[in-house]
Design an enzyme around this catalytic site. Structure first.
Site, PDB file in Angstrom:
ATOM      1  N   GLU A  47       0.842  -1.199   0.000  1.00 29.78           N
ATOM      2  CA  GLU A  47       0.000   0.000   0.000  1.00 29.78           C
ATOM      3  C   GLU A  47       0.875   1.245   0.000  1.00 29.78           C
ATOM      4  OE1 GLU A  47      -2.713   0.449   3.285  1.00 29.78           O
ATOM      5  OE2 GLU A  47      -3.804   2.055   2.265  1.00 29.78           O
ATOM      6  N   GLU A  96     -12.333   2.274   3.761  1.00 29.42           N
ATOM      7  CA  GLU A  96     -11.631   2.747   4.950  1.00 29.42           C
ATOM      8  C   GLU A  96     -12.186   4.098   5.356  1.00 29.42           C
ATOM      9  OE1 GLU A  96      -7.131   1.348   5.656  1.00 29.42           O
ATOM     10  OE2 GLU A  96      -7.388   2.858   4.125  1.00 29.42           O
TER      11      GLU A  96
END
Ligand code: MN
Length: 292
Positions: A148, A242
């Site tokens: 990520e 998220e």
């Protein structure tokens, strides 16, 4: 042609005691998601058998993410820190394997923190070597490793798709994928479509979040561009929501991510809204591709 939709556990709870795990897993299922993303900043805090059993009861898949710290930084020239980071990642892999997670990733290539200066080639080489070892070990269990890339305030190593692809070339393992988070891309990339297409079939995990990390559609991210690109490239991997608010706090994660204010109170309203926003966004984008 459909994606698994997921939600980060911090939408529901800031810890992973059995009752917190039950709350997060049951709410994730009730909100219509296919998978829950479990943070493993401290892998030893997760009761593997308990979590696996609860996932089975609720019929959910799981993925696992974490960020390293300056005390466990594999993106360092200090051999002791690199060794500590390697240990954390191998522990996380054991936990991921134990709960039956399909993916392990996040900011695993460096500390998730604001570095005091730019990185070095020697530090990067240490990071590459550990991730290569982690990927080889993960492959034995069929677990995909996700990198990520994040904004400049959370790592000095991977901030863009291109940097992540170059790093992956050096790691050179098939089970390592680009993990794109549109919150970070919004800060570092020139847009969404071009870098997502650049990642192409090496994109294997997507985080969907708003520019202020609150409700989807209440910030400045161009989700039509994001979903359009994912549909055009026929992305079939997981898409995970998220969002962070001071309403739900994990001491490590919330402070690292600078979650200082309250963007929402009602996790269930937020979570069901995000599930619908992502599913309909992808459905509409795929319909547009199909009608061409
Ligand atoms: Mn993310």
């Amino acid at each position: 042609m459909t994606n698994a939709f997921g939600v980060h556990a911090l939408v529901w709870t800031g810890g992973w005691e059995p009752e917190q795990a039950e709350f997060a897993i049951s709410r994730t299922a009730a909100a219509g998601y296919d998978l829950i993303e479990i943070p493993a900043l401290d892998p030893s805090a997760i009761d593997v058998d308990d979590t696996r059993a609860r996932l089975e009861v609720h019929g959910l898949a799981a993925t696992m993410t974490l960020g390293l710290t300056f005390a466990t930084d594999i993106n360092s020239e200090d051999a002791a820190l690199v060794a500590a980071g390697r240990d954390t990642l191998m522990s996380a892999l054991q936990v991921a394997r134990g709960v039956g997670a399909t993916h392990l990733g996040g900011v695993i290539f460096s500390a998730m923190d604001k570095y005091p200066g730019p990185g070095t080639a020697a530090a990067r080489a240490n990071s590459v070597a550990v991730i290569k070892e982690l990927a080889q070990e993960s492959a034995r269990s069929g677990i995909t490793i996700t990198l990520e890339f994040v904004n400049r305030y959370e790592s000095n190593l991977l901030n863009t798709v291109q940097q992540t692809l170059d790093y992956m070339d050096d790691v050179d393992e098939d089970n390592v994928v680009v993990h794109a988070d549109v919150y970070h891309m919004n800060i570092e990339e020139r847009g969404f479509r071009t870098p997502l297409l650049l990642a192409g079939d090496r994109l294997g995990y997507v985080h969907i979040g708003e520019s202020n990390r609150g409700y989807l559609g209440q910030g400045t991210i161009d989700f039509e561009e994001v979903f359009g690109a994912l549909a055009d490239m026929n992305y079939e991997g997981p898409i995970t929501f998220e969002s962070f608010s001071s309403a739900v706090v994990d001491q490590h994660l919330s402070n690292t991510l600078a979650v200082w204010r309250n963007l929402w109170e009602d996790s269930m309203d937020l979570g069901t809204h995000a599930r619908e926003f992502m599913a309909s966004g992808m459905e509409n984008a795929r319909a547009t591709v199909g009608s061409r």
